[in-house]
Design an enzyme around this catalytic site. Structure first.
Site, PDB file in Angstrom:
ATOM      1  CG  HIS A 102      -8.818  -3.111  -2.356  1.00  0.00           C
ATOM      2  ND1 HIS A 102      -9.829  -2.516  -3.100  1.00  0.00           N
ATOM      3  CD2 HIS A 102      -8.668  -2.358  -1.239  1.00  0.00           C
ATOM      4  CE1 HIS A 102     -10.253  -1.439  -2.463  1.00  0.00           C
ATOM      5  NE2 HIS A 102      -9.577  -1.318  -1.320  1.00  0.00           N
ATOM      6  CG  ASP A 131      -2.083   0.940   1.096  1.00  0.00           C
ATOM      7  OD1 ASP A 131      -3.231   0.467   0.994  1.00  0.00           O
ATOM      8  OD2 ASP A 131      -1.853   2.180   1.093  1.00  0.00           O
ATOM      9  CG  ASN A 153     -11.998  -0.928   3.974  1.00  0.00           C
ATOM     10  OD1 ASN A 153     -12.288  -1.425   5.063  1.00  0.00           O
ATOM     11  ND2 ASN A 153     -10.875  -0.249   3.791  1.00  0.00           N
ATOM     12  CB  VAL A 156      -9.475   1.608  -5.076  1.00  0.00           C
ATOM     13  CG1 VAL A 156      -9.140   1.125  -6.494  1.00  0.00           C
ATOM     14  CG2 VAL A 156      -8.474   2.677  -4.638  1.00  0.00           C
ATOM     15  CG  HIS A 176      -6.778  -2.975   3.161  1.00  0.00           C
ATOM     16  ND1 HIS A 176      -6.056  -1.817   2.960  1.00  0.00           N
ATOM     17  CD2 HIS A 176      -7.997  -2.752   2.613  1.00  0.00           C
ATOM     18  CE1 HIS A 176      -6.796  -0.927   2.323  1.00  0.00           C
ATOM     19  NE2 HIS A 176      -7.987  -1.473   2.112  1.00  0.00           N
TER      20      HIS A 176
HETATM   21  P1  5GP Z   1      -9.696   1.236   0.320  1.00  0.00           P
HETATM   22  O1  5GP Z   1      -9.764   2.534   1.080  1.00  0.00           O
HETATM   23  O2  5GP Z   1     -10.424   1.351  -1.004  1.00  0.00           O
HETATM   24  O3  5GP Z   1     -10.126   0.036   1.105  1.00  0.00           O
HETATM   25  O4  5GP Z   1      -8.175   0.983   0.023  1.00  0.00           O
HETATM   26  C1  5GP Z   1      -7.501   1.570  -1.048  1.00  0.00           C
HETATM   27  C2  5GP Z   1      -6.033   1.554  -0.687  1.00  0.00           C
HETATM   28  O5  5GP Z   1      -5.286   1.856  -1.850  1.00  0.00           O
HETATM   29  C3  5GP Z   1      -5.642   2.601   0.368  1.00  0.00           C
HETATM   30  O6  5GP Z   1      -5.102   1.972   1.515  1.00  0.00           O
HETATM   31  C4  5GP Z   1      -4.619   3.479  -0.359  1.00  0.00           C
HETATM   32  O7  5GP Z   1      -3.562   3.907   0.481  1.00  0.00           O
HETATM   33  C5  5GP Z   1      -4.151   2.564  -1.466  1.00  0.00           C
HETATM   34  N1  5GP Z   1      -3.676   3.281  -2.637  1.00  0.00           N
HETATM   35  C6  5GP Z   1      -4.247   4.376  -3.209  1.00  0.00           C
HETATM   36  N2  5GP Z   1      -3.552   4.753  -4.294  1.00  0.00           N
HETATM   37  C7  5GP Z   1      -2.518   3.879  -4.404  1.00  0.00           C
HETATM   38  C8  5GP Z   1      -1.436   3.754  -5.347  1.00  0.00           C
HETATM   39  O8  5GP Z   1      -1.297   4.502  -6.311  1.00  0.00           O
HETATM   40  N3  5GP Z   1      -0.554   2.731  -5.129  1.00  0.00           N
HETATM   41  C9  5GP Z   1      -0.682   1.868  -4.078  1.00  0.00           C
HETATM   42  N4  5GP Z   1       0.244   0.912  -3.959  1.00  0.00           N
HETATM   43  N5  5GP Z   1      -1.687   1.959  -3.184  1.00  0.00           N
HETATM   44  C10 5GP Z   1      -2.596   2.951  -3.350  1.00  0.00           C
END
Ligand code: 5GP
Length: 112
Positions: A98, A28, A85, A94, A100
């Site tokens: 995914h 991340d 999430n 996103v 975590h």
């Molecule tokens: P969500 O909030 O949708 O459950 O998790 C999305 C995750 O994607 C977040 O923890 C965020 O830090 C990560 N993320 C967002 N943009 C990028 C990116 O460009 N590269 C990587 N490796 N992680 C990202």
């Protein structure tokens, strides 16, 4: 195309720690724990709420690989957390499913 599909297509760089024909795991960009890895399916599934019965094998594979990545990261004995999430209240940002993987420190419960 979502951000994670661009990472799968190598249009955006990522620190990839595991890959096979079905899933990709990468660090991340904004880690919330000493180890924070995202495990994603290569085939687009928007979120777990939209997953279909035909996605069962893929989701099972993803979960097993998440555990394998956790063990490879040295978290098998100390423990870790897997989080998916889902939707606005779930904290999803996103729209590509995914998981975590968080570990390397004690994690509080319940989450805020
Ligand atoms: P969500 O909030 O949708 O459950 O998790 C999305 C995750 O994607 C977040 O923890 C965020 O830090 C990560 N993320 C967002 N943009 C990028 C990116 O460009 N590269 C990587 N490796 N992680 C990202």
């Amino acid at each position: 195309m979502t951000l994670f599909e661009k990472i799968i297509a190598r249009q955006i760089p990522a620190d990839i720690v595991y890959e096979d024909d079905q899933v990709l795991a990468f660090r991340d960009i904004k880690p919330q724990a000493p180890t924070h890895i995202l495990i994603i399916p290569k085939r687009h599934v928007t979120r777990v709420n939209e997953a279909q019965s035909g996605d069962a094998a893929l989701l099972g594979h993803l979960l097993l690989k998440a555990a394998e990545v956790a063990r490879a990261a040295g978290l098998g004995e100390t423990g870790y957390r897997l989080v998916i999430n889902n939707g606005p209240d779930g904290g999803e940002t996103v729209p590509h499913l995914h998981c975590h993987l968080l570990g390397g420190r004690p994690l509080c419960w319940p989450p805020g």
